[in-house]
Design a protein around this motif. Structure first.
Motif, PDB file in Angstrom:
ATOM      1  N   SER A  46       0.832  -1.208   0.000  1.00 36.65           N
ATOM      2  CA  SER A  46       0.000   0.000   0.000  1.00 36.65           C
ATOM      3  C   SER A  46       0.862   1.252   0.000  1.00 36.65           C
ATOM      4  N   GLY A  47       1.856   1.269  -0.865  1.00 36.72           N
ATOM      5  CA  GLY A  47       2.759   2.409  -0.955  1.00 36.72           C
ATOM      6  C   GLY A  47       2.014   3.685  -1.309  1.00 36.72           C
ATOM      7  N   PHE A  48       2.365   4.761  -0.637  1.00 35.09           N
ATOM      8  CA  PHE A  48       1.727   6.050  -0.909  1.00 35.09           C
ATOM      9  C   PHE A  48       2.227   6.568  -2.246  1.00 35.09           C
ATOM     10  N   ASP A  49       1.312   6.913  -3.141  1.00 33.88           N
ATOM     11  CA  ASP A  49       1.672   7.346  -4.491  1.00 33.88           C
ATOM     12  C   ASP A  49       1.755   8.870  -4.558  1.00 33.88           C
ATOM     13  N   PHE A  50       2.918   9.400  -4.179  1.00 29.85           N
ATOM     14  CA  PHE A  50       3.131  10.842  -4.181  1.00 29.85           C
ATOM     15  C   PHE A  50       2.879  11.445  -5.555  1.00 29.85           C
ATOM     16  N   GLY A  51       3.305  10.751  -6.606  1.00 28.81           N
ATOM     17  CA  GLY A  51       3.150  11.276  -7.961  1.00 28.81           C
ATOM     18  C   GLY A  51       1.706  11.397  -8.392  1.00 28.81           C
ATOM     19  N   ALA A  52       0.853  10.479  -7.937  1.00 32.24           N
ATOM     20  CA  ALA A  52      -0.570  10.547  -8.277  1.00 32.24           C
ATOM     21  C   ALA A  52      -1.270  11.659  -7.501  1.00 32.24           C
ATOM     22  N   VAL A  53      -0.792  11.938  -6.305  1.00 30.44           N
ATOM     23  CA  VAL A  53      -1.400  12.964  -5.459  1.00 30.44           C
ATOM     24  C   VAL A  53      -0.934  14.368  -5.858  1.00 30.44           C
ATOM     25  N   ALA A  54       0.265  14.497  -6.377  1.00 29.75           N
ATOM     26  CA  ALA A  54       0.854  15.814  -6.660  1.00 29.75           C
ATOM     27  C   ALA A  54      -0.059  16.760  -7.441  1.00 29.75           C
ATOM     28  N   GLU A  83       5.200  20.884   5.204  1.00 27.86           N
ATOM     29  CA  GLU A  83       5.370  21.874   4.137  1.00 27.86           C
ATOM     30  C   GLU A  83       6.518  21.488   3.211  1.00 27.86           C
ATOM     31  N   ALA A  84       7.633  21.064   3.779  1.00 29.44           N
ATOM     32  CA  ALA A  84       8.793  20.677   2.966  1.00 29.44           C
ATOM     33  C   ALA A  84       8.476  19.466   2.093  1.00 29.44           C
ATOM     34  N   LEU A  85       7.774  18.474   2.647  1.00 24.17           N
ATOM     35  CA  LEU A  85       7.443  17.277   1.873  1.00 24.17           C
ATOM     36  C   LEU A  85       6.458  17.609   0.755  1.00 24.17           C
ATOM     37  N   VAL A  86       5.449  18.412   1.046  1.00 24.62           N
ATOM     38  CA  VAL A  86       4.483  18.797   0.016  1.00 24.62           C
ATOM     39  C   VAL A  86       5.175  19.603  -1.090  1.00 24.62           C
ATOM     40  N   ALA A  87       6.064  20.500  -0.731  1.00 20.07           N
ATOM     41  CA  ALA A  87       6.805  21.261  -1.750  1.00 20.07           C
ATOM     42  C   ALA A  87       7.643  20.328  -2.621  1.00 20.07           C
ATOM     43  N   GLU A  88       8.244  19.310  -2.000  1.00 14.99           N
ATOM     44  CA  GLU A  88       9.033  18.348  -2.763  1.00 14.99           C
ATOM     45  C   GLU A  88       8.132  17.528  -3.689  1.00 14.99           C
ATOM     46  N   MET A  89       6.925  17.176  -3.216  1.00 18.95           N
ATOM     47  CA  MET A  89       5.955  16.463  -4.060  1.00 18.95           C
ATOM     48  C   MET A  89       5.599  17.295  -5.284  1.00 18.95           C
ATOM     49  N   GLU A  90       5.368  18.586  -5.063  1.00 18.02           N
ATOM     50  CA  GLU A  90       5.007  19.472  -6.173  1.00 18.02           C
ATOM     51  C   GLU A  90       6.136  19.552  -7.194  1.00 18.02           C
ATOM     52  N   ALA A  95       7.277  12.263 -11.657  1.00 19.24           N
ATOM     53  CA  ALA A  95       8.483  11.445 -11.469  1.00 19.24           C
ATOM     54  C   ALA A  95       8.374  10.560 -10.231  1.00 19.24           C
ATOM     55  N   TRP A  96       7.475  10.902  -9.320  1.00 19.26           N
ATOM     56  CA  TRP A  96       7.302  10.116  -8.095  1.00 19.26           C
ATOM     57  C   TRP A  96       6.114   9.171  -8.165  1.00 19.26           C
ATOM     58  N   LYS A  97       5.585   8.904  -9.356  1.00 17.42           N
ATOM     59  CA  LYS A  97       4.490   7.938  -9.479  1.00 17.42           C
ATOM     60  C   LYS A  97       5.024   6.540  -9.235  1.00 17.42           C
ATOM     61  N   LEU A  98       4.306   5.774  -8.437  1.00 17.09           N
ATOM     62  CA  LEU A  98       4.749   4.409  -8.117  1.00 17.09           C
ATOM     63  C   LEU A  98       4.908   3.554  -9.370  1.00 17.09           C
ATOM     64  N   ALA A  99       4.015   3.712 -10.319  1.00 12.11           N
ATOM     65  CA  ALA A  99       4.073   2.894 -11.530  1.00 12.11           C
ATOM     66  C   ALA A  99       5.394   3.070 -12.274  1.00 12.11           C
ATOM     67  N   GLY A 100       6.015   4.221 -12.139  1.00 14.92           N
ATOM     68  CA  GLY A 100       7.293   4.452 -12.802  1.00 14.92           C
ATOM     69  C   GLY A 100       8.492   4.006 -11.984  1.00 14.92           C
ATOM     70  N   LEU A 101       8.309   3.893 -10.665  1.00 13.97           N
ATOM     71  CA  LEU A 101       9.440   3.531  -9.810  1.00 13.97           C
ATOM     72  C   LEU A 101       9.742   2.039  -9.844  1.00 13.97           C
ATOM     73  N   ALA A 102       8.729   1.193  -9.839  1.00  9.86           N
ATOM     74  CA  ALA A 102       8.962  -0.255  -9.789  1.00  9.86           C
ATOM     75  C   ALA A 102       9.788  -0.732 -10.988  1.00  9.86           C
ATOM     76  N   PRO A 103       9.422  -0.365 -12.223  1.00  8.74           N
ATOM     77  CA  PRO A 103      10.241  -0.822 -13.349  1.00  8.74           C
ATOM     78  C   PRO A 103      11.578  -0.093 -13.462  1.00  8.74           C
ATOM     79  N   ALA A 104      11.780   0.970 -12.682  1.00 15.12           N
ATOM     80  CA  ALA A 104      13.020   1.737 -12.771  1.00 15.12           C
ATOM     81  C   ALA A 104      14.202   1.000 -12.159  1.00 15.12           C
TER      82      ALA A 104
END
Length: 119
Positions: A46-54, A83-90, A95-104
Motif C-alpha cells: 500500500s505504498g503512498f503514491d506521491f506522484g498521483a497525489v501531486a 510543508e517541505a514534503l508537500v513542496a518536494e511532491m510538487e 516522477a514520483w508515481k509508483l508505476a514508474g518507480l517499480a520498473p526503474a
C-alpha cells in the motif's frame, strides 16, 4: 536493531538485500531500489503514491490538508516538515508515481499492492 545471518555470512553482499515498506515506507522502498542497484528485491505494501497525489495539490484546501497530515506523520523525523514534503511532491510531480518507480530498478524484482493515496 540488528539482523540475523548464519555464521560466516555476516557481511554485506550486494544484491542480497531486500526492502519492504508500507505506506510512506512503501514509496521509500521503491524509490531506494530504483536508485540503488545493490538492492536485490523490493516490496511496497500500500505504498503512498506521491506522484498521483501531486496534481491535486493545486487546490489550496487539499494542499493544506496534506501539509497538516504530514506534519503529524513526520514527528519522529528531524529536519523536515509537512510543508517541505508537500513542496518536494510538487517539484517531483509525475516522477514520483509508483508505476514508474517499480520498473526503474534494473536489478530488483518488485512487488506492490494497491497504492495508498491514489485519487
Amino acid at each position: 536493531m540488528g539482523f540475523w545471518a548464519p555464521e560466516g555470512e555476516r557481511e554485506w553482499r550486494p544484491g542480497r538485500l531486500a526492502l519492504v515498506g508500507h505506506s510512506l515506507g512503501g514509496f521509500a522502498a521503491l524509490m531506494t531500489a530504483a536508485n540503488d542497484p545493490t538492492i536485490g528485491a523490493v516490496a511496497s505494501v500500500s505504498g503512498f503514491d506521491f506522484g498521483a497525489v501531486a496534481p491535486t495539490l493545486a487546490d489550496p484546501a487539499v494542499r493544506r490538508g496534506y501539509v497538516e497530515a504530514f506534519d503529524e506523520e513526520l514527528l519522529p523525523l528531524r529536519g523536515t516538515s509537512g510543508e517541505a514534503l508537500v513542496a518536494e511532491m510538487e517539484t517531483a510531480g509525475a516522477a514520483w508515481k509508483l508505476a514508474g518507480l517499480a520498473p526503474a530498478s534494473p536489478t530488483a524484482p518488485s512487488c506492490s499492492s494497491a497504492p495508498a493515496g491514489t485519487p
